[in-house]
Design a protein around this motif. Sequence first.
Motif, mmCIF file in Angstrom:
data_model
loop_
_atom_site.group_PDB
_atom_site.id
_atom_site.type_symbol
_atom_site.label_atom_id
_atom_site.label_comp_id
_atom_site.label_asym_id
_atom_site.label_seq_id
_atom_site.Cartn_x
_atom_site.Cartn_y
_atom_site.Cartn_z
ATOM 1 N N VAL A 13 0.813 -1.360 0.295
ATOM 2 C CA VAL A 13 -0.047 0.155 -0.159
ATOM 3 C C VAL A 13 1.152 0.886 -0.041
ATOM 4 C CG1 VAL A 13 -1.822 0.830 1.280
ATOM 5 C CG2 VAL A 13 -1.587 -1.444 1.248
ATOM 6 N N PHE A 14 0.784 2.227 -0.246
ATOM 7 C CA PHE A 14 1.819 3.157 -0.729
ATOM 8 C C PHE A 14 1.941 3.908 0.698
ATOM 9 C CE2 PHE A 14 0.141 5.423 -5.170
ATOM 10 C CZ PHE A 14 1.102 4.192 -5.983
ATOM 11 N N ARG A 15 2.565 3.738 1.167
ATOM 12 C CA ARG A 15 3.018 5.057 2.656
ATOM 13 C C ARG A 15 2.412 6.579 2.520
ATOM 14 N NH1 ARG A 15 4.199 0.712 0.332
ATOM 15 N NH2 ARG A 15 5.825 0.045 -0.010
ATOM 16 N N THR A 16 2.309 6.678 2.098
ATOM 17 C CA THR A 16 1.282 7.945 1.997
ATOM 18 C C THR A 16 -0.241 7.802 2.331
ATOM 19 O OG1 THR A 16 1.028 8.778 -0.474
ATOM 20 C CG2 THR A 16 2.281 9.386 0.669
ATOM 21 N N GLU A 17 -0.829 6.659 1.929
ATOM 22 C CA GLU A 17 -2.393 6.237 2.280
ATOM 23 C C GLU A 17 -2.309 4.844 3.773
ATOM 24 O OE1 GLU A 17 -4.843 2.853 0.963
ATOM 25 O OE2 GLU A 17 -3.458 3.292 -0.891
ATOM 26 N N LEU A 18 -1.466 4.279 4.362
ATOM 27 C CA LEU A 18 -1.181 3.901 4.944
ATOM 28 C C LEU A 18 -0.824 4.970 6.486
ATOM 29 C CD1 LEU A 18 1.457 1.261 4.598
ATOM 30 C CD2 LEU A 18 -0.453 0.793 4.890
ATOM 31 N N ASP A 39 11.933 -0.382 1.245
ATOM 32 C CA ASP A 39 11.206 0.081 0.770
ATOM 33 C C ASP A 39 9.594 0.897 0.902
ATOM 34 O OD1 ASP A 39 9.325 -0.780 -0.939
ATOM 35 O OD2 ASP A 39 7.918 -2.385 0.154
ATOM 36 N N GLU A 40 10.083 2.259 0.475
ATOM 37 C CA GLU A 40 9.329 3.477 1.495
ATOM 38 C C GLU A 40 8.508 3.904 -0.147
ATOM 39 O OE1 GLU A 40 8.698 4.998 3.586
ATOM 40 O OE2 GLU A 40 9.974 4.372 5.476
ATOM 41 N N ASP A 44 3.422 6.018 -8.272
ATOM 42 C CA ASP A 44 3.161 4.496 -9.455
ATOM 43 C C ASP A 44 4.560 4.782 -9.896
ATOM 44 O OD1 ASP A 44 0.991 4.309 -8.787
ATOM 45 O OD2 ASP A 44 -0.159 4.994 -10.627
ATOM 46 N N ALA A 45 5.828 6.185 -9.672
ATOM 47 C CA ALA A 45 6.951 6.141 -10.157
ATOM 48 C C ALA A 45 7.381 5.251 -10.172
ATOM 49 C CB ALA A 45 6.983 7.534 -10.939
ATOM 50 N N GLU A 46 7.768 5.374 -8.742
ATOM 51 C CA GLU A 46 9.039 4.727 -8.374
ATOM 52 C C GLU A 46 8.622 3.106 -8.170
ATOM 53 O OE1 GLU A 46 9.033 6.903 -3.899
ATOM 54 O OE2 GLU A 46 7.438 6.603 -4.619
ATOM 55 N N TYR A 47 7.442 2.575 -8.143
ATOM 56 C CA TYR A 47 7.715 1.359 -9.110
ATOM 57 C C TYR A 47 7.978 0.766 -10.074
ATOM 58 C CZ TYR A 47 4.942 0.260 -4.345
ATOM 59 O OH TYR A 47 4.245 -0.061 -2.667
ATOM 60 N N GLY A 259 -13.114 -4.351 -7.500
ATOM 61 C CA GLY A 259 -11.546 -4.895 -8.012
ATOM 62 C C GLY A 259 -11.089 -3.531 -8.287
ATOM 63 N N GLU A 260 -9.231 -3.682 -8.287
ATOM 64 C CA GLU A 260 -8.631 -2.543 -8.075
ATOM 65 C C GLU A 260 -7.490 -3.429 -8.118
ATOM 66 O OE1 GLU A 260 -6.573 -0.247 -4.585
ATOM 67 O OE2 GLU A 260 -8.695 -0.458 -4.200
ATOM 68 N N ILE A 261 -7.195 -2.789 -9.164
ATOM 69 C CA ILE A 261 -4.983 -2.972 -9.119
ATOM 70 C C ILE A 261 -4.144 -2.561 -8.343
ATOM 71 C CG2 ILE A 261 -2.904 -2.696 -11.403
ATOM 72 C CD1 ILE A 261 -5.460 -2.878 -13.796
ATOM 73 N N GLY A 262 -3.236 -3.731 -8.039
ATOM 74 C CA GLY A 262 -2.372 -2.716 -6.713
ATOM 75 C C GLY A 262 -0.872 -3.674 -7.135
ATOM 76 N N TRP A 263 0.299 -3.143 -7.028
ATOM 77 C CA TRP A 263 1.436 -2.745 -7.475
ATOM 78 C C TRP A 263 2.024 -4.285 -6.531
ATOM 79 C CZ3 TRP A 263 3.848 -1.249 -11.067
ATOM 80 C CH2 TRP A 263 3.768 0.057 -11.922
ATOM 81 N N ILE A 264 2.432 -5.110 -7.423
ATOM 82 C CA ILE A 264 3.718 -5.995 -6.598
ATOM 83 C C ILE A 264 4.646 -5.147 -6.324
ATOM 84 C CG2 ILE A 264 4.548 -8.279 -7.014
ATOM 85 C CD1 ILE A 264 2.863 -9.234 -8.678
#
Length: 289
Positions: A13-18, A39-40, A44-47, A259-264
């Motif tokens: 989960v994006f750290r800002t969202e956490l 892992d901070e 999207d750009a970082e992933y 449904g939602e797409i999330g990063w690995i």
Amino acid sequence: MSFTLATDTSCDVFRTELKARGIVYKPLSFIIDGEAYDDEFTSDAEYKGFYDKIRSGKMPTTSQINLAEHEEFFETLIKSCDNDILYLTLSSGLSGSYATACAAAKNIKEKTDRNIYVADSLGATIATRIVLDEAERLRDSGVNAETAQAELAEFVKHIHTWFTAVDLMHLKRGGRVSGPMAYLGTALNIKPVLFINKVGGLSVVQKTIGVSKAIAAMASRFEKDSAKQPHKFYVASADAESAEELLLKAKSIRPDCEGEIGWIGPVIGAHTGSGALGISFLSDTERQI
């Protein structure tokens, strides 16, 4: 809040969202070219940048959170709150972090008499994310940490996660498949379909020819095993071009579900390589594999 909710960053989960959700986190780490990074990720750009490095030939490695690091994290955390703590970890079937977190929580209890309840997600990335969503719901509904830990231990058994690793040559570079198998599989366009099994490890269930057939196999599992009640599911993407295809297929099967797409993220992506994708959802049945 009935307890303080914390997690490692295997939930992706994006750290800002956490932070916005009031969830404290301990970053996992990965190593590229001998340099360690926390892992901070929070964009999207970082992933995308991480997977660009893999595609250029970089071979990231990972390391688990050790006992001293867990103790330091817990000691800092208990100073910032006055209630019990529930801490969600990466699957014990994939990492030793859960075991060291339990040992650290025991040591902190002996030193301070503060309770830290450690919950094993028995999953990673989007599977852990579903468990985190449920932990947050329990926290916000007033359930205490001890009860939440017990409820989550049952809840995780009903999270089914299917995925496919696309880049067999990355798996070869990491020593996870043999050279001949990687070359043959690449030549034949074989895509393994894997399941996070009931002990939180990985089981190869079938091998398909091409990504489209792997997507069809995962969608079929979703149609067969997803819970009858409406629920939220996630599609996992290691910068996979076909993630939207899997999401749309799953939504067509269960239009009543969100449904939602999330990063690995990098900790799991270091092992799968780019292009991996999967689906995680709630089921009425426990994992049988």
